[in-house]
Design a protein around this motif. Structure first.
Motif, short mmCIF file in Angstrom:
data_model
loop_
_atom_site.label_atom_id
_atom_site.label_comp_id
_atom_site.label_asym_id
_atom_site.label_seq_id
_atom_site.Cartn_x
_atom_site.Cartn_y
_atom_site.Cartn_z
N ILE A 20 0.81 -1.23 0.00
CA ILE A 20 0.00 0.00 0.00
C ILE A 20 0.84 1.26 0.00
CG2 ILE A 20 -1.67 1.30 1.40
CD1 ILE A 20 -2.16 -1.66 2.65
N ASP A 21 0.48 2.20 -0.86
CA ASP A 21 0.98 3.58 -0.75
C ASP A 21 -0.25 4.46 -0.56
OD1 ASP A 21 2.24 5.97 -0.84
OD2 ASP A 21 3.47 5.51 -2.60
N PRO A 22 -0.46 4.96 0.67
CA PRO A 22 -1.70 5.70 0.94
C PRO A 22 -1.80 6.99 0.14
CG PRO A 22 -0.22 5.82 2.82
CD PRO A 22 0.40 4.85 1.86
N ILE A 23 -0.68 7.67 -0.07
CA ILE A 23 -0.66 8.80 -1.01
C ILE A 23 0.60 8.68 -1.85
CG2 ILE A 23 -0.54 11.30 -1.35
CD1 ILE A 23 -2.01 11.78 1.18
N ASP A 24 0.44 8.44 -3.12
CA ASP A 24 1.60 8.51 -4.02
C ASP A 24 1.51 9.86 -4.71
OD1 ASP A 24 3.96 7.27 -5.15
OD2 ASP A 24 2.85 7.39 -7.05
N GLY A 25 2.52 10.69 -4.47
CA GLY A 25 2.48 12.06 -4.97
C GLY A 25 2.27 13.04 -3.83
N THR A 26 2.92 12.76 -2.70
CA THR A 26 2.73 13.62 -1.52
C THR A 26 3.18 15.06 -1.78
OG1 THR A 26 2.90 11.76 -0.03
CG2 THR A 26 3.38 13.88 0.92
N VAL A 27 4.27 15.23 -2.53
CA VAL A 27 4.74 16.60 -2.79
C VAL A 27 3.69 17.35 -3.63
CG1 VAL A 27 6.54 18.00 -3.88
CG2 VAL A 27 7.17 15.99 -2.51
N PRO A 31 14.60 10.84 -6.98
CA PRO A 31 14.45 10.46 -5.56
C PRO A 31 14.47 11.69 -4.64
CG PRO A 31 16.68 10.05 -6.32
CD PRO A 31 15.92 10.55 -7.51
N TYR A 32 14.00 11.52 -3.43
CA TYR A 32 14.10 12.58 -2.42
C TYR A 32 15.56 12.86 -2.10
CZ TYR A 32 9.11 12.31 -1.59
OH TYR A 32 7.75 12.37 -1.75
N ASP A 33 16.34 11.79 -2.01
CA ASP A 33 17.76 11.92 -1.71
C ASP A 33 18.50 12.39 -2.98
OD1 ASP A 33 20.42 11.59 -1.18
OD2 ASP A 33 20.28 9.49 -0.53
N ARG A 72 8.09 13.88 -19.18
CA ARG A 72 7.18 14.39 -18.15
C ARG A 72 7.64 13.89 -16.78
NH1 ARG A 72 6.30 17.29 -21.35
NH2 ARG A 72 4.40 17.91 -22.46
N ARG A 73 7.57 14.81 -15.77
CA ARG A 73 7.82 14.42 -14.38
C ARG A 73 6.50 14.72 -13.67
NH1 ARG A 73 8.40 12.56 -9.66
NH2 ARG A 73 10.16 13.19 -8.35
N VAL A 74 5.64 13.70 -13.65
CA VAL A 74 4.26 13.89 -13.16
C VAL A 74 4.24 14.06 -11.64
CG1 VAL A 74 2.02 12.71 -12.96
CG2 VAL A 74 3.23 12.72 -15.15
N GLY A 75 5.13 13.35 -10.93
CA GLY A 75 5.19 13.49 -9.47
C GLY A 75 4.49 12.37 -8.71
N SER A 76 3.96 11.40 -9.44
CA SER A 76 3.41 10.19 -8.82
C SER A 76 3.75 9.03 -9.74
CB SER A 76 1.89 10.31 -8.65
OG SER A 76 1.32 9.00 -8.56
N ALA A 77 4.61 8.14 -9.25
CA ALA A 77 5.05 7.03 -10.10
C ALA A 77 3.88 6.12 -10.46
CB ALA A 77 6.15 6.25 -9.39
N ALA A 78 2.96 5.95 -9.50
CA ALA A 78 1.79 5.08 -9.77
C ALA A 78 0.99 5.65 -10.94
CB ALA A 78 0.93 4.96 -8.52
N TYR A 120 10.53 5.29 -16.69
CA TYR A 120 11.63 4.61 -15.98
C TYR A 120 11.93 5.37 -14.69
CZ TYR A 120 14.72 8.34 -17.54
OH TYR A 120 15.29 9.58 -17.72
N GLU A 121 12.32 4.66 -13.67
CA GLU A 121 12.72 5.27 -12.39
C GLU A 121 13.15 4.16 -11.45
OE1 GLU A 121 9.74 7.84 -10.52
OE2 GLU A 121 11.10 8.28 -8.85
N SER A 122 13.77 4.51 -10.33
CA SER A 122 14.01 3.55 -9.24
C SER A 122 13.01 3.84 -8.13
CB SER A 122 15.44 3.67 -8.71
OG SER A 122 16.33 3.18 -9.69
C1 IPD Z 1 7.11 9.40 -4.81
C2 IPD Z 1 6.41 9.61 -6.14
C3 IPD Z 1 7.34 10.25 -7.13
C4 IPD Z 1 8.60 9.44 -7.33
C5 IPD Z 1 9.30 9.19 -6.00
C6 IPD Z 1 8.33 8.51 -5.01
P1 IPD Z 1 5.56 9.55 -2.61
O1 IPD Z 1 6.23 8.76 -3.88
O2 IPD Z 1 5.95 8.39 -6.67
O3 IPD Z 1 6.75 10.40 -8.40
O4 IPD Z 1 9.46 10.15 -8.18
O5 IPD Z 1 10.38 8.32 -6.26
O6 IPD Z 1 8.97 8.33 -3.78
O7 IPD Z 1 6.68 9.91 -1.70
O8 IPD Z 1 4.84 10.71 -3.12
O9 IPD Z 1 4.71 8.46 -2.04
#
Ligand code: IPD
Ligand code: CA
Ligand code: CA
Length: 272
Positions: free
Chosen positions: A90-97, A165-167, A189-195, A210-212
């Motif tokens: 579960i990811d309760p919010i994907d795209g928190t930023v 990544p955040y880091d 595009r950098r949408v901000g939510s990988a899901a 693509y992303e890690s």
């Molecule tokens: C983030 C988002 C973002 C991705 C980051 C994830 P979060 O998840 O999916 O698009 O680039 O790698 O950590 O922190 O918003 O749940």
């Protein structure tokens, strides 16, 4: 595992995602969000925690024997050695930023796995009124309508999603890959939510991504993409002994016509 049970679990998951979506919208309408930061500078709000609690509490009540891997309350991805016995991811919010900045690209992501595979998943986008869902071997839907990848052939005309990544301590390899991809596609595009990125590949708004990532970012969306015809894999090696389907490093998900070309670009850009 019977199909009926997976169908029931899928209905339950969609219902949970919708309820969490309502909560998330309500929390933002209510005004000031409480924000805090995890040790890696990752943002978390009170809404992330409340949505997590809502979902995990209901799962524990209805399916007390199932394991739960949730970003906010049980985030130790290393503890999943197998997905043979029932587990929720579960990811309760994907795209928190995005959420904290008032953007709309925000999703609740819930996946259910057993018998070695993710069996059903939902990615619900409450601000966009879009609900993606899939059942393995059955369908991939957006708001109940079947979806399919773009089948685009020409990378020069393709829109590719990625994230960061955040880091930010080792951005150099990411910049090299970004340069290689942006030089060869229509745009990035950098949408901000990988899901959401991955679901957009599934329904053709993006042609590749693509992303890690961590397992909760992509477990549900990857099934949605697979069932919609996407090719899903990694552009670098997967270490032996790890669970490949939930291994998050160097993920590549694309319409199959563009997968190999993207994989080669990303691999070449990864060589120093
Ligand atoms: C983030 C988002 C973002 C991705 C980051 C994830 P979060 O998840 O999916 O698009 O680039 O790698 O950590 O922190 O918003 O749940
Ligand atoms: Ca996430
Ligand atoms: Ca999250």
């Amino acid at each position: 595992m019977s199909n009926d049970t997976i169908q029931e679990i899928s209905i339950f998951a969609v219902d949970m995602a919708m309820r969490a979506g309502e909560l998330i919208k309500q929390e933002r309408r209510n005004g000031e969000l409480e924000k805090s930061y995890k040790p890696n500078d990752e943002l978390v709000t009170n809404a992330d925690l409340k949505a997590d609690e809502l979902i995990t509490k209901h799962i524990r009540k209805v399916y007390p024997d199932h394991r739960i891997l949730s970003e906010e309350s049980a985030p130790d991805a290393l503890t999943i050695k197998d997905i043979d016995s029932p587990i929720w991811i579960i990811d309760p919010i994907d795209g928190t930023v995005n959420y904290a900045h008032g953007h709309h690209q925000v999703a609740v992501s819930i996946a259910y796995a057993e018998a070695g595979q993710v069996q059903t998943g939902v990615v619900h986008c409450p601000f966009q009124n879009e609900t993606f869902q899939a059942i393995r071997g059955k369908h991939s839907l957006l708001n109940h309508n079947p979806i399919e990848v773009s089948h685009k052939h020409n990378l020069r005309k393709a829109l590719i999603g990625t994230g960061f990544p955040y880091d930010k301590s080792n951005l150099e390899p990411l910049i090299r890959r970004l340069r290689a991809v942006v030089n060869n596609c229509q745009d990035i595009r950098r949408v901000g939510s990988a899901a959401i990125d991955i679901c957009w590949v599934a329904m053709g708004r993006l042609d590749g991504f693509y992303e890690s990532l961590s397992p909760w970012d992509f477990a549900a969306a990857q099934l949605i993409a697979e069932q919609a015809g996407a090719q899903c894999g990694h552009f670098s090696g997967v270490p032996s002994g790890v669970l490949e389907s939930l291994y998050g490093e160097d993920i590549l998900i694309a319409t199959p016509e563009l997968y190999d070309e993207l994989e080669e670009l990303l691999q070449n850009a990864s060589i120093t």
